[in-house]
Design an enzyme around this catalytic site. Structure first.
Site, PDB file in Angstrom:
ATOM      1  CE  LYS A  56      -2.405  -1.971   3.502  1.00 45.80           C
ATOM      2  NZ  LYS A  56      -3.282  -2.064   4.701  1.00 45.80           N
ATOM      3  N   GLY A  57       2.145   1.128   0.319  1.00 38.13           N
ATOM      4  CA  GLY A  57       2.977   2.303   0.541  1.00 38.13           C
ATOM      5  C   GLY A  57       3.073   3.270  -0.629  1.00 38.13           C
ATOM      6  CD  GLU A 111       8.111  -0.715  -2.330  1.00 37.57           C
ATOM      7  OE1 GLU A 111       7.173   0.026  -1.959  1.00 37.57           O
ATOM      8  OE2 GLU A 111       8.587  -1.587  -1.601  1.00 37.57           O
ATOM      9  CG  ASP A 112       6.870   2.605   0.546  1.00 37.42           C
ATOM     10  OD1 ASP A 112       7.718   1.764   0.147  1.00 37.42           O
ATOM     11  OD2 ASP A 112       6.186   2.413   1.574  1.00 37.42           O
ATOM     12  CG  ASP A 115      14.740   0.569   5.475  1.00 38.96           C
ATOM     13  OD1 ASP A 115      15.676   1.305   5.787  1.00 38.96           O
ATOM     14  OD2 ASP A 115      14.102  -0.107   6.324  1.00 38.96           O
ATOM     15  CE  LYS A 143      14.336   4.746   6.576  1.00 38.80           C
ATOM     16  NZ  LYS A 143      13.734   3.903   7.637  1.00 38.80           N
ATOM     17  NE  ARG A 177      -0.643   1.856   4.808  1.00 43.51           N
ATOM     18  CZ  ARG A 177       0.457   1.168   4.550  1.00 43.51           C
ATOM     19  NH1 ARG A 177       1.425   1.713   3.847  1.00 43.51           N
ATOM     20  NH2 ARG A 177       0.600  -0.062   5.005  1.00 43.51           N
TER      21      ARG A 177
HETATM   22  P1  IMP Z   1      13.209  -2.837   2.663  1.00 41.44           P
HETATM   23  O1  IMP Z   1      13.897  -2.873   4.008  1.00 41.44           O
HETATM   24  O2  IMP Z   1      13.997  -1.996   1.670  1.00 41.44           O
HETATM   25  O3  IMP Z   1      12.923  -4.205   2.171  1.00 41.44           O
HETATM   26  O4  IMP Z   1      11.838  -2.098   2.862  1.00 41.44           O
HETATM   27  C1  IMP Z   1      10.698  -2.827   3.212  1.00 41.44           C
HETATM   28  C2  IMP Z   1       9.514  -1.967   3.443  1.00 41.44           C
HETATM   29  O5  IMP Z   1       9.654  -1.408   4.743  1.00 41.44           O
HETATM   30  C3  IMP Z   1       9.277  -0.768   2.535  1.00 41.44           C
HETATM   31  O6  IMP Z   1       8.612  -1.088   1.347  1.00 41.44           O
HETATM   32  C4  IMP Z   1       8.403   0.091   3.416  1.00 41.44           C
HETATM   33  O7  IMP Z   1       7.048  -0.296   3.290  1.00 41.44           O
HETATM   34  C5  IMP Z   1       8.907  -0.251   4.806  1.00 41.44           C
HETATM   35  N1  IMP Z   1       9.751   0.825   5.372  1.00 41.44           N
HETATM   36  C6  IMP Z   1      11.089   0.914   5.393  1.00 41.44           C
HETATM   37  N2  IMP Z   1      11.493   2.041   6.008  1.00 41.44           N
HETATM   38  C7  IMP Z   1      10.353   2.684   6.378  1.00 41.44           C
HETATM   39  C8  IMP Z   1      10.093   3.923   7.066  1.00 41.44           C
HETATM   40  O8  IMP Z   1      10.978   4.710   7.465  1.00 41.44           O
HETATM   41  N3  IMP Z   1       8.779   4.212   7.262  1.00 41.44           N
HETATM   42  C9  IMP Z   1       7.756   3.423   6.838  1.00 41.44           C
HETATM   43  N4  IMP Z   1       7.965   2.268   6.197  1.00 41.44           N
HETATM   44  C10 IMP Z   1       9.251   1.902   5.970  1.00 41.44           C
HETATM   45 MG    MG Z   2       5.163  -0.609   4.829  1.00 37.97          MG
END
Ligand code: IMP
Ligand code: MG
Length: 193
Positions: A56-57, A111-112, A115, A143, A177
């Protein structure tokens, strides 16, 4: 005055919670999206593009990004969530897959945030297996300090420090959100709820 200008720069949009000064205001987000939209429109000017939003992000980002494009595109969505088991082979659970066959198409995954990079890396590999003509990734936030997997988005809006952020699609336990701006989640909210 636009709706965005009236939608609040501080915490007043969410009763009872003080998010303090936004990390990015709705105006800053819109400006950045228009920059991204212009780049994407130029890069795909002579191509058929299928844009796939990750729910949903990416809900609001996808919606504004698509409207900033000056090319004709098709769109689809995938609904994914982090796997509860933290299974290394399947870190992401697909709750609903896209409807389109992407074979031979130019695909842009939206994607949002990137991370650790695990989610985008997993989704990229999964989509590449389906044989698209090309595959690129567009994220609103990056990030880099938290990266576990070596991955870079082809289009990234803002680089952010290692803070947990909410708003404009990003959640904490599925809340916040709907904030129209992006803010750092206050520590007391993170621990207390
Ligand atoms: P990944 O760690 O790159 O796999 O990110 C996984 C998911 O964690 C992302 O798609 C976001 O939905 C969520 N996420 C990571 N960092 C944040 C944050 O600072 N706020 C909200 N959601 C986050
Ligand atoms: Mg999320």
């Amino acid at each position: 005055m636009t709706d965005y200008e009236t939608s609040g720069e501080g915490g007043e949009a969410m009763v009872g919670i003080d998010f303090g000064k936004p990390l990015f205001t709705s105006e800053e987000i819109q400006r950045k999206i228009h920059e991204l939209g212009a780049r994407i429109s130029a890069d795909y000017a002579d191509k058929d593009l299928l844009v796939i939003g990750v729910l949903k992000g990416a809900l609001f980002f996808m919606s504004d990004l698509l409207r900033s494009l000056r090319i004709s595109v098709c769109m689809d969505f995938m609904h994914v969530t982090s796997s509860a088991s933290k299974d290394k082979g399947h870190p992401v659970r697909i709750l609903a897959d896209m409807k389109q066959d992407i074979k031979g198409k130019h695909v842009l995954l939206v994607e949002d945030i990137v991370d650790s990079g695990v989610t985008v890396d997993y989704l990229k590999k999964m989509l590449l297996d389906r044989g698209p003509e090309s595959l690129k990734v567009c994220v609103l936030l990056d990030k880099p300090d938290r990266r576990q997997v070596q991955i870079e988005a082809d289009y990234a809006g803002f680089r952010i420090p290692n803070k947990y952020v909410v708003g404009y699609g990003l959640d904490y336990q599925d809340r916040y959100r709907n904030l129209p701006y992006i803010a750092v989640l206050p520590l007391e909210e993170r621990q207390g709820r």
